[in-house]
Design a protein around this motif. Structure first.
Motif, PDB file in Angstrom:
ATOM      1  N   PHE A   1       0.832  -1.191   0.000  1.00  0.00           N
ATOM      2  CA  PHE A   1       0.000   0.000   0.000  1.00  0.00           C
ATOM      3  C   PHE A   1       0.872   1.249   0.000  1.00  0.00           C
ATOM      4  CE2 PHE A   1      -2.220  -3.489   1.902  1.00  0.00           C
ATOM      5  CZ  PHE A   1      -3.465  -3.439   1.294  1.00  0.00           C
ATOM      6  N   ALA A   2       0.552   2.167  -0.907  1.00  0.00           N
ATOM      7  CA  ALA A   2       1.260   3.445  -0.973  1.00  0.00           C
ATOM      8  C   ALA A   2       0.652   4.412   0.032  1.00  0.00           C
ATOM      9  CB  ALA A   2       1.175   4.009  -2.382  1.00  0.00           C
ATOM     10  N   GLU A   3       1.510   5.244   0.591  1.00  0.00           N
ATOM     11  CA  GLU A   3       1.037   6.244   1.562  1.00  0.00           C
ATOM     12  C   GLU A   3       0.001   7.162   0.925  1.00  0.00           C
ATOM     13  OE1 GLU A   3       2.377   7.300   4.767  1.00  0.00           O
ATOM     14  OE2 GLU A   3       3.944   5.819   5.019  1.00  0.00           O
ATOM     15  N   ALA A   4       0.194   7.506  -0.340  1.00  0.00           N
ATOM     16  CA  ALA A   4      -0.739   8.406  -1.024  1.00  0.00           C
ATOM     17  C   ALA A   4      -2.124   7.767  -1.137  1.00  0.00           C
ATOM     18  CB  ALA A   4      -0.214   8.756  -2.410  1.00  0.00           C
ATOM     19  N   ASP A   5      -2.177   6.451  -1.371  1.00  0.00           N
ATOM     20  CA  ASP A   5      -3.468   5.766  -1.460  1.00  0.00           C
ATOM     21  C   ASP A   5      -4.167   5.722  -0.106  1.00  0.00           C
ATOM     22  OD1 ASP A   5      -3.183   5.316  -4.181  1.00  0.00           O
ATOM     23  OD2 ASP A   5      -2.179   3.386  -3.881  1.00  0.00           O
ATOM     24  N   LEU A   6      -3.393   5.561   0.955  1.00  0.00           N
ATOM     25  CA  LEU A   6      -3.987   5.579   2.294  1.00  0.00           C
ATOM     26  C   LEU A   6      -4.493   6.976   2.632  1.00  0.00           C
ATOM     27  CD1 LEU A   6      -1.478   3.350   4.301  1.00  0.00           C
ATOM     28  CD2 LEU A   6      -3.636   2.682   3.239  1.00  0.00           C
ATOM     29  N   ALA A   7      -3.733   8.004   2.227  1.00  0.00           N
ATOM     30  CA  ALA A   7      -4.174   9.382   2.459  1.00  0.00           C
ATOM     31  C   ALA A   7      -5.447   9.680   1.672  1.00  0.00           C
ATOM     32  CB  ALA A   7      -3.070  10.352   2.071  1.00  0.00           C
ATOM     33  N   GLU A   8      -5.547   9.144   0.448  1.00  0.00           N
ATOM     34  CA  GLU A   8      -6.758   9.329  -0.362  1.00  0.00           C
ATOM     35  C   GLU A   8      -7.952   8.639   0.296  1.00  0.00           C
ATOM     36  OE1 GLU A   8      -8.486   8.114  -4.765  1.00  0.00           O
ATOM     37  OE2 GLU A   8      -6.355   7.888  -4.349  1.00  0.00           O
ATOM     38  N   PHE A   9      -7.732   7.441   0.827  1.00  0.00           N
ATOM     39  CA  PHE A   9      -8.792   6.718   1.527  1.00  0.00           C
ATOM     40  C   PHE A   9      -9.280   7.529   2.721  1.00  0.00           C
ATOM     41  CE2 PHE A   9      -9.882   3.820   5.067  1.00  0.00           C
ATOM     42  CZ  PHE A   9     -11.003   3.225   4.538  1.00  0.00           C
ATOM     43  N   ILE A  10      -8.347   8.079   3.479  1.00  0.00           N
ATOM     44  CA  ILE A  10      -8.714   8.879   4.648  1.00  0.00           C
ATOM     45  C   ILE A  10      -9.503  10.110   4.217  1.00  0.00           C
ATOM     46  CG2 ILE A  10      -7.781  10.333   6.498  1.00  0.00           C
ATOM     47  CD1 ILE A  10      -5.470   8.259   6.703  1.00  0.00           C
ATOM     48  N   ALA A  11      -9.052  10.760   3.158  1.00  0.00           N
ATOM     49  CA  ALA A  11      -9.753  11.960   2.677  1.00  0.00           C
ATOM     50  C   ALA A  11     -11.161  11.620   2.198  1.00  0.00           C
ATOM     51  CB  ALA A  11      -8.960  12.603   1.545  1.00  0.00           C
TER      52      ALA A  11
END
Length: 110
Positions: free
Chosen positions: A48-58
């Motif tokens: 999992f990429a950090e950017a994808d996790l940040a997108e999920f959170i957003a």
């Protein structure tokens, strides 16, 4: 600032504060993107990429906003709508005691 490092399932779950099982449920529903690093199909190696996790959170971030009352004003200062309307009915309201008294009077006449 997100790094380029890919996270394992456990690391990603820890970052989100959820269990790995719940993380994989989000993956299966398409809510979280992942990178497939392995070649196998039986046990896919997901990262999992950090950017994808940040997108999920957003995408999952919410704010509870109280509903705006009718008329758009504060409920404590707005006038209450009783829903009272005038009637056009021609019926007459008769109390049950008046009806009972009428029946008793009719019985006593003969």
């Amino acid at each position: 600032m997100p790094s380029d490092r890919l996270l394992t399932t456990q690391e990603a779950a820890d970052r989100l504060g959820i269990t790995p099982r719940l993380l994989l449920e989000h993956v299966k529903s398409g809510q979280i993107r992942y990178v497939l690093t392995g070649r196998g199909t039986k046990r896919p190696r997901r990262r999992f990429a950090e950017a994808d996790l940040a997108e999920f959170i957003a995408n999952r971030t919410r704010r509870d906003v109280p509903p705006v009352p009718k008329g758009g004003s504060c409920p404590s200062t707005s006038r209450r709508d009783d829903g009272a309307t005038s009637t056009i009915s021609s019926s007459v309201v008769v109390g049950f005691t008046a009806r009972r008294a009428q029946r008793l009077a009719e019985r006593q006449r003969p």
